[in-house]
Design a protein around this motif. Sequence first.
Motif, PDB file in Angstrom:
ATOM      1  N   TYR A   1       0.863  -1.186   0.000  1.00 24.13           N
ATOM      2  CA  TYR A   1       0.000   0.000   0.000  1.00 24.13           C
ATOM      3  C   TYR A   1       0.893   1.227   0.000  1.00 24.13           C
ATOM      4  O   TYR A   1       1.671   1.446   0.923  1.00 24.13           O
ATOM      5  CB  TYR A   1      -0.903  -0.029   1.238  1.00 24.13           C
ATOM      6  CG  TYR A   1      -1.947   1.047   1.269  1.00 24.13           C
ATOM      7  CD1 TYR A   1      -2.992   1.045   0.359  1.00 24.13           C
ATOM      8  CD2 TYR A   1      -1.905   2.052   2.224  1.00 24.13           C
ATOM      9  CE1 TYR A   1      -3.967   2.028   0.396  1.00 24.13           C
ATOM     10  CE2 TYR A   1      -2.882   3.032   2.270  1.00 24.13           C
ATOM     11  CZ  TYR A   1      -3.910   3.014   1.347  1.00 24.13           C
ATOM     12  OH  TYR A   1      -4.881   3.987   1.387  1.00 24.13           O
ATOM     13  N   GLU A   2       0.788   2.034  -1.039  1.00 20.05           N
ATOM     14  CA  GLU A   2       1.694   3.168  -1.222  1.00 20.05           C
ATOM     15  C   GLU A   2       1.236   4.442  -0.507  1.00 20.05           C
ATOM     16  O   GLU A   2       2.047   5.314  -0.230  1.00 20.05           O
ATOM     17  CB  GLU A   2       1.878   3.461  -2.721  1.00 20.05           C
ATOM     18  CG  GLU A   2       2.479   2.301  -3.495  1.00 20.05           C
ATOM     19  CD  GLU A   2       3.895   1.938  -3.041  1.00 20.05           C
ATOM     20  OE1 GLU A   2       4.639   2.818  -2.561  1.00 20.05           O
ATOM     21  OE2 GLU A   2       4.244   0.752  -3.157  1.00 20.05           O
ATOM     22  N   SER A   3      -0.043   4.576  -0.214  1.00 17.71           N
ATOM     23  CA  SER A   3      -0.543   5.773   0.473  1.00 17.71           C
ATOM     24  C   SER A   3      -0.261   5.663   1.969  1.00 17.71           C
ATOM     25  O   SER A   3       0.341   4.700   2.426  1.00 17.71           O
ATOM     26  CB  SER A   3      -2.042   5.925   0.228  1.00 17.71           C
ATOM     27  OG  SER A   3      -2.298   6.109  -1.148  1.00 17.71           O
TER      28      SER A   3
ATOM     29  N   GLU B   1      -8.441   3.627   3.151  1.00  8.84           N
ATOM     30  CA  GLU B   1      -9.301   2.821   2.281  1.00  8.84           C
ATOM     31  C   GLU B   1      -8.438   2.048   1.290  1.00  8.84           C
ATOM     32  O   GLU B   1      -7.685   2.636   0.513  1.00  8.84           O
ATOM     33  CB  GLU B   1     -10.293   3.720   1.547  1.00  8.84           C
ATOM     34  CG  GLU B   1     -11.355   2.929   0.816  1.00  8.84           C
ATOM     35  CD  GLU B   1     -12.449   3.823   0.254  1.00  8.84           C
ATOM     36  OE1 GLU B   1     -13.006   3.446  -0.787  1.00  8.84           O
ATOM     37  OE2 GLU B   1     -12.732   4.873   0.849  1.00  8.84           O
ATOM     38  N   LEU B   2      -8.566   0.726   1.334  1.00  8.37           N
ATOM     39  CA  LEU B   2      -7.836  -0.129   0.407  1.00  8.37           C
ATOM     40  C   LEU B   2      -8.608  -0.237  -0.902  1.00  8.37           C
ATOM     41  O   LEU B   2      -9.831  -0.117  -0.913  1.00  8.37           O
ATOM     42  CB  LEU B   2      -7.641  -1.524   1.020  1.00  8.37           C
ATOM     43  CG  LEU B   2      -6.837  -1.570   2.319  1.00  8.37           C
ATOM     44  CD1 LEU B   2      -6.835  -2.983   2.891  1.00  8.37           C
ATOM     45  CD2 LEU B   2      -5.418  -1.085   2.094  1.00  8.37           C
ATOM     46  N   PRO B   3      -7.917  -0.496  -1.993  1.00  7.31           N
ATOM     47  CA  PRO B   3      -8.619  -0.621  -3.274  1.00  7.31           C
ATOM     48  C   PRO B   3      -9.477  -1.891  -3.312  1.00  7.31           C
ATOM     49  O   PRO B   3      -9.208  -2.859  -2.600  1.00  7.31           O
ATOM     50  CB  PRO B   3      -7.491  -0.686  -4.299  1.00  7.31           C
ATOM     51  CG  PRO B   3      -6.309  -1.140  -3.532  1.00  7.31           C
ATOM     52  CD  PRO B   3      -6.478  -0.653  -2.134  1.00  7.31           C
ATOM     53  N   GLU B   4     -10.507  -1.863  -4.151  1.00  7.24           N
ATOM     54  CA  GLU B   4     -11.374  -3.039  -4.288  1.00  7.24           C
ATOM     55  C   GLU B   4     -10.655  -4.158  -5.030  1.00  7.24           C
ATOM     56  O   GLU B   4     -10.849  -5.323  -4.747  1.00  7.24           O
ATOM     57  CB  GLU B   4     -12.663  -2.663  -5.023  1.00  7.24           C
ATOM     58  CG  GLU B   4     -13.580  -1.787  -4.207  1.00  7.24           C
ATOM     59  CD  GLU B   4     -14.900  -1.542  -4.902  1.00  7.24           C
ATOM     60  OE1 GLU B   4     -15.391  -2.432  -5.612  1.00  7.24           O
ATOM     61  OE2 GLU B   4     -15.439  -0.439  -4.722  1.00  7.24           O
ATOM     62  N   ALA B   5      -9.838  -3.803  -6.005  1.00 10.14           N
ATOM     63  CA  ALA B   5      -9.127  -4.803  -6.813  1.00 10.14           C
ATOM     64  C   ALA B   5      -7.670  -4.882  -6.367  1.00 10.14           C
ATOM     65  O   ALA B   5      -7.075  -3.893  -5.951  1.00 10.14           O
ATOM     66  CB  ALA B   5      -9.197  -4.418  -8.285  1.00 10.14           C
TER      67      ALA B   5
END
Length: 138
Positions: free
Chosen positions: A85-87, A94-98
């Motif tokens: 996770y870069e942020s 919030e993690l990405p859905e994909a």
Amino acid sequence: MQTKILGSMLLLGALALPFAAQAQGTVRGAEEGAAAGDRAAGPIGAIVGGAVGAAAGTVGGILGVEDRPRFREYVVTQRHPSYRYESEFRDGAELPEAGVTYYDVPSDYRVSGYRYTYVNDHAVLVDPRTHRIVQIID
């Protein structure tokens, strides 16, 4: 007039406390406290309920202090790949859905409604509806 408003806010805070005590985690506690306060007394109630809910949710987190080391050990032994996770990596992110794989939390941890994943070499609990990190397990 000010006495009435202050009295109403204190009453609202006391009424929102049971809802907040059931909330798990700071983010969810704040969300549920604000919603309960808004239903009970409108915008001012939402502010008070959100603060009370966040405070109550922070006390123990979702996994209690005793369960964290055992859960982290469980996740490490599962050998799932760690998502990068870069942020900013924090509770509420919030993690990405994909691209992220979410796994069921074993029932012996009594954590319902959440899933877990492994992010930046940390076990994290995630709200599957929002993909938000609700607790980082160190």
